[in-house]
Design an enzyme around this catalytic site. Sequence first.
Site, PDB file in Angstrom:
ATOM      1  CD  GLU B  66       2.850  -3.030 -18.988  1.00 54.56           C
ATOM      2  OE1 GLU B  66       2.658  -2.544 -17.851  1.00 54.56           O
ATOM      3  OE2 GLU B  66       2.208  -4.020 -19.413  1.00 54.56           O
ATOM      4  CG  HIS B 135      -5.702  -6.884 -25.613  1.00 57.70           C
ATOM      5  ND1 HIS B 135      -6.581  -6.479 -24.655  1.00 57.70           N
ATOM      6  CD2 HIS B 135      -4.762  -7.613 -24.965  1.00 57.70           C
ATOM      7  CE1 HIS B 135      -6.209  -6.944 -23.477  1.00 57.70           C
ATOM      8  NE2 HIS B 135      -5.108  -7.640 -23.633  1.00 57.70           N
TER       9      HIS B 135
END
Lengths: 326, 333
Positions: B66, B135
């Site tokens: 990321e 999540h």
Amino acid sequence: MTTAQPDHDQARRLLWQMVRIRRFEEKCVEMYSAQKIRGFMHLYIGEEAVATGIIEQLRPEDAIVATYREHGQALVRGMSAGSIMAEMYGKQEGCARGRGGSMHLFDAKTRFCGGNAIVGGGLPLAIGLALADKMQNRKAVTACFFGEGAVAEGEFHESLNLAALWKLPVLFICENNLYAMGTALRYTESKTEIAKKGDAYNVANAVVDGMDVLAVSEAAAKAIATAREGQPFLLECRTYRFRAHSMFDAELYRSKDEVTEWKKRDPITLFFDAMKAANVLSDADYAAVETEVAKEVDDSVAYAEAGTWEPVSDLTRFVYSEVTAS
Amino acid sequence: MSTTDPPKKMTYRDAVREGIRSALQNDPRVFLMGEDVGHYGGCFAVSRGLLAEFGEERIRDTPLAESAFVGAGIGAALGGMRPIVEIMTCNFSLLALDQIMNTAASLLHMSGGQFNVPLVIRMATGGGKQLAAQHSHSLEGWYAHIPGLKVLTPATLEDGYGMLASALADPDPVLIFENQTLYIMEGELPANAGPVDISSAKVRCEGKDVTILTYGASLPKSLEAAAKLAEQGVHAEVVDLRVLRPLDDATIMRSVAKTHRVLIVDEGWRSGGISAEISARIQEKAFYELDRPVQRLCSAEVPMPYAKHLEQAALPQVESIIAAVQNLVRSHG
């Protein structure tokens, strides 16, 4: 020195660039002591051969991403000493209008993209600059400087992987000065041969004596040629900073003897002595370079002194782009 | 699509995809980059089909890195491209937080106005799908804390489609938070859908008794609550904030001045959240318009649990919105 001899003009220029960095930073120390410069300031003294050897091989269209120890890179790239000194003074005539200071020098004209003070933070940026050049079919290279401390950051590994995977024109330059702030490489890396880490990512790599400006130049020329063809390159330059990490460093982590030993390989002395022995440069050349540089450095101080403070009413400018009505 | 065509039935997911497709068609500088955006078709199937249409250069699968690919987006934006970076969920964006905050948001200021970053980052946000504590969070309010960023929360098909084009036209970094539960929402996209403004809130339902300020997945819940409340004779005005940074104070204060009672519904956590910021602004700017203290309905202050009944209890729901509004109205006089 085993590399090809430069001619007189080339040698004089390399000497000039290194002396500029040295004298400029010595003046920075003076101005820091006089409290004209504040904040963190990290000196490049001792490492001049690296920025000089690399950047002198770049083209104007190439980009540079540097660290918080970037006065040398900025000077060699062609940013004016005055704009850098004024930046450190915090004046609006500075290269970042006084918003960045010593650690955040920027210049869009020369594609000098900072001055990043997050260790490892510049590497992903360099990947993106190279990706943009590649996608737009420009033959530019991005030169990304970082210290050996950055090798411990995930960004080093992520970025080398991406550069090789996407065949990006990036030159990774690891300025291995042996200490991440005050922690020696042997205390932080399980494998201290940094260049070889490139092998894990299929990134071509080499090690060079970072105190020898001709060796750096030669290695840089090869590495840049490789990168320009879309193959990233990791060049480890073994160097040493002669001064403390920053102005707040008591240097408890290394011995005076070690510093003295490294100073015997001062990149400026080493280069000049070799050039003099080879009859390429003379004492008169050296004296002339010193005179020129002294004037440039004095002028930079005068420029910074004459600079102005940005009005506080401008404080919140440049948080978002100022879009002019069309 | 021309204005004479009928609106198209589709899902929010389709609308986002059409927005991306349109951007790719309209500007050769635009490309999409992220984990699984290409061969997999996107974790939430948003980019399905785009790889075949636009190729690997422009629908670019990235490694699970990321920080590097967000940073690469920043660099590419500096280099003249218009990248759309997709981060699978906002929880993962924390791995790139350094790049987002220390570089993307800071570069323009740090460089004295020289280097603006025309980067768009899209990410999925929110809970409700039993994906547990890594999540399911809503971090958009958190990102709205950072000067230099713009934070968008499209909650309708038109915004899902049109906010992207506006974000790409913006010279500075824009974060778009797509709530995961909205992807299956069905609706109609007008034939003339296009760029939308990304500076203002919108009144989605007029009302005179109470103002519900909300965004994202809480918008459809709030609208449903408002419809049920209307049956009871309570008329709630539902304001879709749409943009969490910069907040549209004018629209908020206008509605407060109309209804004098405010409920903020936010899937983020209460403490230090965007609901706290909005509440503070209302007391600064419209204190004397208030008949009742500003009320907040936020997610419970827990990392999101997996079990369905616990997760549902942690999130604002239609029933809890109705109850909060009834309480606000009942306690009047």
